[in-house]
Scaffold this motif. Sequence first.
Motif, PDB file in Angstrom:
ATOM      1  N   PRO A 138       0.828  -1.214   0.000  1.00 16.32           N
ATOM      2  CA  PRO A 138       0.000   0.000   0.000  1.00 16.32           C
ATOM      3  C   PRO A 138       0.858   1.258   0.000  1.00 16.32           C
ATOM      4  N   ASP A 139       0.386   2.290  -0.692  1.00 13.50           N
ATOM      5  CA  ASP A 139       1.123   3.554  -0.725  1.00 13.50           C
ATOM      6  C   ASP A 139       1.351   4.092   0.679  1.00 13.50           C
ATOM      7  N   ALA A 140       0.330   3.986   1.528  1.00 14.61           N
ATOM      8  CA  ALA A 140       0.446   4.510   2.892  1.00 14.61           C
ATOM      9  C   ALA A 140       1.547   3.790   3.662  1.00 14.61           C
ATOM     10  N   PHE A 141       1.673   2.484   3.441  1.00 15.54           N
ATOM     11  CA  PHE A 141       2.733   1.725   4.113  1.00 15.54           C
ATOM     12  C   PHE A 141       4.101   2.176   3.598  1.00 15.54           C
ATOM     13  N   ASN A 142       4.242   2.297   2.286  1.00 18.66           N
ATOM     14  CA  ASN A 142       5.518   2.732   1.717  1.00 18.66           C
ATOM     15  C   ASN A 142       5.900   4.121   2.201  1.00 18.66           C
ATOM     16  N   ASN A 143       4.892   5.021   2.282  1.00 18.35           N
ATOM     17  CA  ASN A 143       5.178   6.379   2.747  1.00 18.35           C
ATOM     18  C   ASN A 143       5.663   6.368   4.195  1.00 18.35           C
ATOM     19  N   ARG A 144       5.062   5.517   5.013  1.00 20.29           N
ATOM     20  CA  ARG A 144       5.471   5.448   6.415  1.00 20.29           C
ATOM     21  C   ARG A 144       6.842   4.788   6.545  1.00 20.29           C
ATOM     22  N   LEU A 145       7.077   3.780   5.731  1.00 18.59           N
ATOM     23  CA  LEU A 145       8.368   3.084   5.801  1.00 18.59           C
ATOM     24  C   LEU A 145       9.499   4.034   5.425  1.00 18.59           C
ATOM     25  N   GLY A 146       9.278   4.835   4.387  1.00 20.43           N
ATOM     26  CA  GLY A 146      10.239   5.870   4.005  1.00 20.43           C
ATOM     27  C   GLY A 146      11.671   5.369   3.941  1.00 20.43           C
ATOM     28  N   LYS A 147      12.552   6.036   4.673  1.00 17.29           N
ATOM     29  CA  LYS A 147      13.966   5.663   4.676  1.00 17.29           C
ATOM     30  C   LYS A 147      14.215   4.333   5.376  1.00 17.29           C
ATOM     31  N   GLY A 148      13.182   3.813   6.051  1.00 11.70           N
ATOM     32  CA  GLY A 148      13.320   2.490   6.655  1.00 11.70           C
ATOM     33  C   GLY A 148      13.586   1.428   5.614  1.00 11.70           C
ATOM     34  N   ARG A 149      13.096   1.660   4.399  1.00 13.77           N
ATOM     35  CA  ARG A 149      13.357   0.729   3.295  1.00 13.77           C
ATOM     36  C   ARG A 149      14.856   0.636   3.025  1.00 13.77           C
ATOM     37  N   LEU A 150      15.507   1.808   3.001  1.00 13.64           N
ATOM     38  CA  LEU A 150      16.949   1.838   2.791  1.00 13.64           C
ATOM     39  C   LEU A 150      17.673   1.214   3.979  1.00 13.64           C
ATOM     40  N   ASN A 151      17.146   1.427   5.186  1.00 14.37           N
ATOM     41  CA  ASN A 151      17.750   0.825   6.379  1.00 14.37           C
ATOM     42  C   ASN A 151      17.745  -0.694   6.275  1.00 14.37           C
ATOM     43  N   ILE A 152      16.639  -1.265   5.792  1.00 12.62           N
ATOM     44  CA  ILE A 152      16.549  -2.718   5.639  1.00 12.62           C
ATOM     45  C   ILE A 152      17.536  -3.200   4.590  1.00 12.62           C
ATOM     46  N   THR A 153      17.595  -2.471   3.478  1.00  6.45           N
ATOM     47  CA  THR A 153      18.523  -2.835   2.409  1.00  6.45           C
ATOM     48  C   THR A 153      19.967  -2.822   2.900  1.00  6.45           C
ATOM     49  N   LYS A 154      20.326  -1.786   3.669  1.00  6.31           N
ATOM     50  CA  LYS A 154      21.696  -1.684   4.192  1.00  6.31           C
ATOM     51  C   LYS A 154      21.985  -2.786   5.202  1.00  6.31           C
ATOM     52  N   ALA A 155      20.960  -3.167   5.970  1.00 11.67           N
ATOM     53  CA  ALA A 155      21.158  -4.227   6.956  1.00 11.67           C
ATOM     54  C   ALA A 155      21.407  -5.563   6.283  1.00 11.67           C
ATOM     55  N   VAL A 156      20.746  -5.791   5.160  1.00 13.05           N
ATOM     56  CA  VAL A 156      20.866  -7.064   4.448  1.00 13.05           C
ATOM     57  C   VAL A 156      22.105  -7.095   3.561  1.00 13.05           C
ATOM     58  N   ALA A 157      22.516  -5.937   3.056  1.00 15.65           N
ATOM     59  CA  ALA A 157      23.579  -5.864   2.043  1.00 15.65           C
ATOM     60  C   ALA A 157      24.854  -6.625   2.395  1.00 15.65           C
ATOM     61  N   PRO A 158      25.414  -6.492   3.606  1.00 13.29           N
ATOM     62  CA  PRO A 158      26.672  -7.195   3.889  1.00 13.29           C
ATOM     63  C   PRO A 158      26.539  -8.718   3.879  1.00 13.29           C
ATOM     64  N   THR A 159      25.308  -9.210   4.040  1.00 15.03           N
ATOM     65  CA  THR A 159      25.091 -10.665   4.107  1.00 15.03           C
ATOM     66  C   THR A 159      24.161 -11.121   2.989  1.00 15.03           C
ATOM     67  N   ALA A 160      24.052 -10.310   1.939  1.00 11.58           N
ATOM     68  CA  ALA A 160      23.046 -10.555   0.911  1.00 11.58           C
ATOM     69  C   ALA A 160      23.198 -11.908   0.224  1.00 11.58           C
ATOM     70  N   SER A 161      24.432 -12.381   0.064  1.00  9.87           N
ATOM     71  CA  SER A 161      24.625 -13.658  -0.618  1.00  9.87           C
ATOM     72  C   SER A 161      24.117 -14.825   0.197  1.00  9.87           C
ATOM     73  N   SER A 162      23.935 -14.631   1.508  1.00 10.36           N
ATOM     74  CA  SER A 162      23.455 -15.702   2.382  1.00 10.36           C
ATOM     75  C   SER A 162      21.944 -15.705   2.523  1.00 10.36           C
ATOM     76  N   ILE A 163      21.313 -14.584   2.221  1.00  8.19           N
ATOM     77  CA  ILE A 163      19.879 -14.439   2.444  1.00  8.19           C
ATOM     78  C   ILE A 163      19.124 -14.624   1.140  1.00  8.19           C
ATOM     79  N   GLU A 164      18.267 -15.620   1.122  1.00  7.62           N
ATOM     80  CA  GLU A 164      17.515 -15.972  -0.082  1.00  7.62           C
ATOM     81  C   GLU A 164      16.358 -15.012  -0.324  1.00  7.62           C
ATOM     82  N   ALA A 165      15.716 -14.560   0.742  1.00 12.38           N
ATOM     83  CA  ALA A 165      14.563 -13.676   0.574  1.00 12.38           C
ATOM     84  C   ALA A 165      14.282 -12.929   1.866  1.00 12.38           C
ATOM     85  N   VAL A 166      13.694 -11.738   1.716  1.00  9.03           N
ATOM     86  CA  VAL A 166      13.173 -10.963   2.843  1.00  9.03           C
ATOM     87  C   VAL A 166      11.660 -10.929   2.668  1.00  9.03           C
ATOM     88  N   LEU A 167      10.930 -11.503   3.632  1.00  8.37           N
ATOM     89  CA  LEU A 167       9.482 -11.651   3.511  1.00  8.37           C
ATOM     90  C   LEU A 167       8.774 -10.794   4.543  1.00  8.37           C
TER      91      LEU A 167
END
Length: 279
Positions: A138-167
């Motif tokens: 939902p747009d409202a969820f994405n708007n609230r998540l905001g920079k949190g989306r980038l935070n999740i991406t940065k958290a996963v990035a160093p271990t990305a080859s080990s993580i098959e999916a983020v659900l």
Amino acid sequence: MEWPRETVWRQGRFLSQDDVREAVSGDCLENATGAIVASQDCDIAASPEVEPVVEFVLCQSIVKCDGNKLNAKNPRCIHLPLETPEGEFVEIDTRQRIFVPKETLIGFQPCDKLQVSDFHVRVFQKWLALRYKRSAFPDAFNNRLGKGRLNITKAVAPTASSIEAVLFDLGDDFKTEITDPDEVYSLSITLVFNEEIQEDAEQHAEEARTKIEDTLTNRFLDQDTGAWEGIELCEVSIISVNAITVAEAESLLRFDLDELSFKEELPVSTFEHPPATMD
């Protein structure tokens, strides 16, 4: 010459750089170092009267891969390892597609220098499907998540080859536009790790879990009142790709690193349980 049903062309095989330039023309070929077959094997084998062209996606050789573009994590771009002693990779962009008539392709052979394993052909297949089947929130969820989306991406990035999916699990609000600022989205996150790719994948997933918990708690939890604002992080869990069930996977929404919002369409899970063997 007639198109042979027992053709040498299969999904995941490559056309060399020189052959691509000979088979088709256009500005899109400027940086291409080859092209990978996207068409399904039965469509390739079919007569030109039924399926007149073979679909390819242009690729570019790269020296270093981006973990966030491995294992079909990004629906628009994927990095695939080549079966070469040098450990090279190719970058493939789903928007860079070409169509080669079978009467033209019959004069070419697959490139021996550009090959990927059977497992990564299956990853490529899954990635192709993500173009048309992926979660949207939902747009409202994405708007609230905001920079949190980038935070999740940065958290996963160093271990990305080990993580098959983020659900993601938004409960009953997975298609609801919550406009009341006093109401929150209840979010649970599952990190699916693959110990068959890296032995310490579970440890890496634990590290990513801690980072996600810390960064989203700092972002959405009011430390003074103890109340969540916009999004409540209920849980971040980890599970092996060999332990998650099909039912569990289908009940969750895949968080792609390049996901978009939706207004009317129902989001569906794009996570697919990978095969038991990895080679």
